[in-house]
Design a protein around this motif. Structure first.
Motif, mmCIF file in Angstrom:
data_model
loop_
_atom_site.group_PDB
_atom_site.id
_atom_site.type_symbol
_atom_site.label_atom_id
_atom_site.label_comp_id
_atom_site.label_asym_id
_atom_site.label_seq_id
_atom_site.Cartn_x
_atom_site.Cartn_y
_atom_site.Cartn_z
ATOM 1 N N ILE A 1 0.792 -1.243 0.000
ATOM 2 C CA ILE A 1 0.000 0.000 0.000
ATOM 3 C C ILE A 1 0.817 1.283 0.000
ATOM 4 O O ILE A 1 0.295 2.334 -0.332
ATOM 5 C CB ILE A 1 -1.009 0.042 1.185
ATOM 6 C CG1 ILE A 1 -0.285 0.005 2.547
ATOM 7 C CG2 ILE A 1 -2.022 -1.088 1.061
ATOM 8 C CD1 ILE A 1 -1.226 0.264 3.731
ATOM 9 N N SER A 2 2.115 1.198 0.389
ATOM 10 C CA SER A 2 2.810 2.469 0.646
ATOM 11 C C SER A 2 4.210 2.573 0.046
ATOM 12 O O SER A 2 4.555 3.595 -0.536
ATOM 13 C CB SER A 2 2.897 2.692 2.161
ATOM 14 O OG SER A 2 3.357 1.509 2.809
ATOM 15 N N VAL B 1 -1.187 7.854 -1.824
ATOM 16 C CA VAL B 1 -0.110 7.212 -1.042
ATOM 17 C C VAL B 1 -0.235 7.648 0.428
ATOM 18 O O VAL B 1 -0.294 8.836 0.719
ATOM 19 C CB VAL B 1 1.282 7.611 -1.595
ATOM 20 C CG1 VAL B 1 2.397 7.101 -0.692
ATOM 21 C CG2 VAL B 1 1.459 7.080 -3.012
ATOM 22 N N PRO B 2 -0.322 6.680 1.357
ATOM 23 C CA PRO B 2 -0.541 7.034 2.764
ATOM 24 C C PRO B 2 0.728 7.507 3.488
ATOM 25 O O PRO B 2 1.798 6.924 3.291
ATOM 26 C CB PRO B 2 -1.020 5.704 3.377
ATOM 27 C CG PRO B 2 -0.403 4.644 2.518
ATOM 28 C CD PRO B 2 -0.300 5.223 1.133
ATOM 29 N N HIS C 1 1.374 -5.625 2.658
ATOM 30 C CA HIS C 1 2.832 -5.425 2.720
ATOM 31 C C HIS C 1 3.049 -3.970 3.120
ATOM 32 O O HIS C 1 2.589 -3.055 2.446
ATOM 33 C CB HIS C 1 3.468 -5.736 1.368
ATOM 34 C CG HIS C 1 4.907 -5.296 1.291
ATOM 35 N ND1 HIS C 1 5.886 -5.858 2.074
ATOM 36 C CD2 HIS C 1 5.516 -4.329 0.564
ATOM 37 C CE1 HIS C 1 7.046 -5.271 1.808
ATOM 38 N NE2 HIS C 1 6.848 -4.331 0.905
ATOM 39 N N LEU C 2 3.775 -3.798 4.245
ATOM 40 C CA LEU C 2 3.776 -2.477 4.873
ATOM 41 C C LEU C 2 5.158 -1.842 5.010
ATOM 42 O O LEU C 2 6.091 -2.445 5.557
ATOM 43 C CB LEU C 2 3.156 -2.626 6.278
ATOM 44 C CG LEU C 2 2.826 -1.351 7.038
ATOM 45 C CD1 LEU C 2 1.708 -0.565 6.343
ATOM 46 C CD2 LEU C 2 2.408 -1.672 8.474
ATOM 47 N N HIS C 3 5.271 -0.628 4.486
ATOM 48 C CA HIS C 3 6.345 0.315 4.834
ATOM 49 C C HIS C 3 5.620 1.438 5.557
ATOM 50 O O HIS C 3 4.495 1.776 5.172
ATOM 51 C CB HIS C 3 6.992 0.929 3.598
ATOM 52 C CG HIS C 3 7.751 -0.033 2.734
ATOM 53 N ND1 HIS C 3 9.122 -0.002 2.622
ATOM 54 C CD2 HIS C 3 7.332 -1.020 1.909
ATOM 55 C CE1 HIS C 3 9.515 -0.941 1.771
ATOM 56 N NE2 HIS C 3 8.449 -1.575 1.325
ATOM 57 N N VAL C 4 6.238 2.052 6.559
ATOM 58 C CA VAL C 4 5.559 3.172 7.218
ATOM 59 C C VAL C 4 6.314 4.478 6.962
ATOM 60 O O VAL C 4 7.480 4.473 6.542
ATOM 61 C CB VAL C 4 5.334 2.936 8.729
ATOM 62 C CG1 VAL C 4 4.468 1.703 8.946
ATOM 63 C CG2 VAL C 4 6.647 2.807 9.496
ATOM 64 N N ARG C 5 5.617 5.573 7.228
ATOM 65 C CA ARG C 5 6.181 6.920 7.049
ATOM 66 C C ARG C 5 5.864 7.734 8.291
ATOM 67 O O ARG C 5 4.908 7.444 9.005
ATOM 68 C CB ARG C 5 5.508 7.652 5.866
ATOM 69 C CG ARG C 5 5.288 6.868 4.598
ATOM 70 C CD ARG C 5 6.521 6.844 3.765
ATOM 71 N NE ARG C 5 6.269 6.142 2.506
ATOM 72 C CZ ARG C 5 6.261 6.727 1.315
ATOM 73 N NH1 ARG C 5 6.475 8.009 1.193
ATOM 74 N NH2 ARG C 5 6.056 6.001 0.227
#
Ligand code: KMH
Ligand code: ZN
Length: 273
Positions: free
Chosen positions: A10-11, A23-24, A46-50
């Motif tokens: 998602i990101s 884009v979150p 599938h996660l990357h964070v910001r």
């Protein structure tokens, strides 16, 4: 044929709101995008964070907050944190989300050019270290392979005990620096996997949906999402991750593949947590 597992990436760490406003960055946006993908049929996020202003981070606490917020609304979804992070991060920085004991996490199986002057570094020792940590923490790795040599690396390290079988691969195709997303290359990678392996395919950019269709027909699984591609069709931005997942669901329906729920996905991948 086995039901189809859809993963929503998602990101990512490289894609920005300038490229697609969906884009979150904030926690609310992560919950919204994960929710739309889940409701459309994705069982894995599938996660990357910001941070709120958009900087990618592997900070454990930021992961914790985002994962808890997603789980509070969608308790059965499988969250698969990235250990790739962003180019230039250290190994220990990248490994932080595995301390939260997720069911799965990515394990990148080689080094590659990543556009311009960027190099995404994954030395053999890094891969061994990540493999050991995932075994120690009971996490099923999704083996990210951007080229054929990375499948060979995973198999070699599997024999040495750093990665358990049956392995689950993500064929990431079409990255500038990795293998192309042409069908010929998909057949080559897919034919190089062990018989007991499962796989998903992530077609980058214009390859997203042609490779999704190939994997659906072949009995593989599919990853889509704004990390890999920001367009729903040529020149038209996707409104959300949900819209990208919906397109895969339509393709699957045409080819007679049913969509796996999170419980069915856990069974197919042997997730035990
Ligand atoms: N952001 C890339 C440098 C992964 O999630 O494991 C690495 C990546 C792979 O996205
Ligand atoms: Zn990623």
């Amino acid at each position: 044929m086995e039901k189809l597992i859809i993963t929503a990436a998602i990101s990512g760490a490289e894609v920005t709101k300038e490229m697609n406003p969906a884009v979150p960055y904030t926690i609310e946006e992560f919950v919204r995008e994960a929710g739309l993908a889940y409701e459309a049929g994705a069982s894995i996020i599938h996660l990357h964070v910001r941070y709120d202003e958009g900087t990618p981070t592997q900070d454990k606490e930021r992961f914790r907050v985002v994962m808890e917020a997603i789980k509070a609304k969608y308790p059965d979804v499988i969250i698969q944190p990235s250990t790739g992070g962003a180019v230039g991060m250290t190994d220990d920085e990248r490994l932080q989300p595995t301390e939260l004991s997720p069911e799965m996490a990515t394990l990148d199986c080689g080094t590659l050019n990543f556009g311009g002057d960027d190099v995404f570094m994954n030395t053999e020792n890094t891969i061994k270290y990540f493999g050991e940590k995932m075994i120690e923490r009971g996490i099923k790795p999704e083996l990210e392979v951007f080229d054929k040599s990375m499948i060979d690396m995973a198999l070699r390290l599997g024999k040495k005990g750093y990665i358990k079988s049956p392995m689950h691969f993500d064929l990431v195709m079409g990255v500038n620096g990795g293998i192309s997303g042409e069908l010929r290359d998909f057949v080559f990678l897919r034919g190089s996997l062990p018989a007991d392996a499962t796989y998903t395919v992530a077609g980058v950019g214009r390859y997203e949906f042609s490779l999704a269709a190939a994997a659906i027909i072949d009995g593989g699984h599919v990853r889509v999402g704004l990390e890999d591609n920001v367009y729903i069709s040529k020149g038209v931005l996707a409104k959300s991750n949900g819209e990208l997942v919906e397109k895969v669901v339509r393709l699957a329906k045409e080819f007679g593949r049913e969509i796996a729920t999170p419980a069915e996905t856990r069974k197919i991948l042997g997730l035990t947590k």
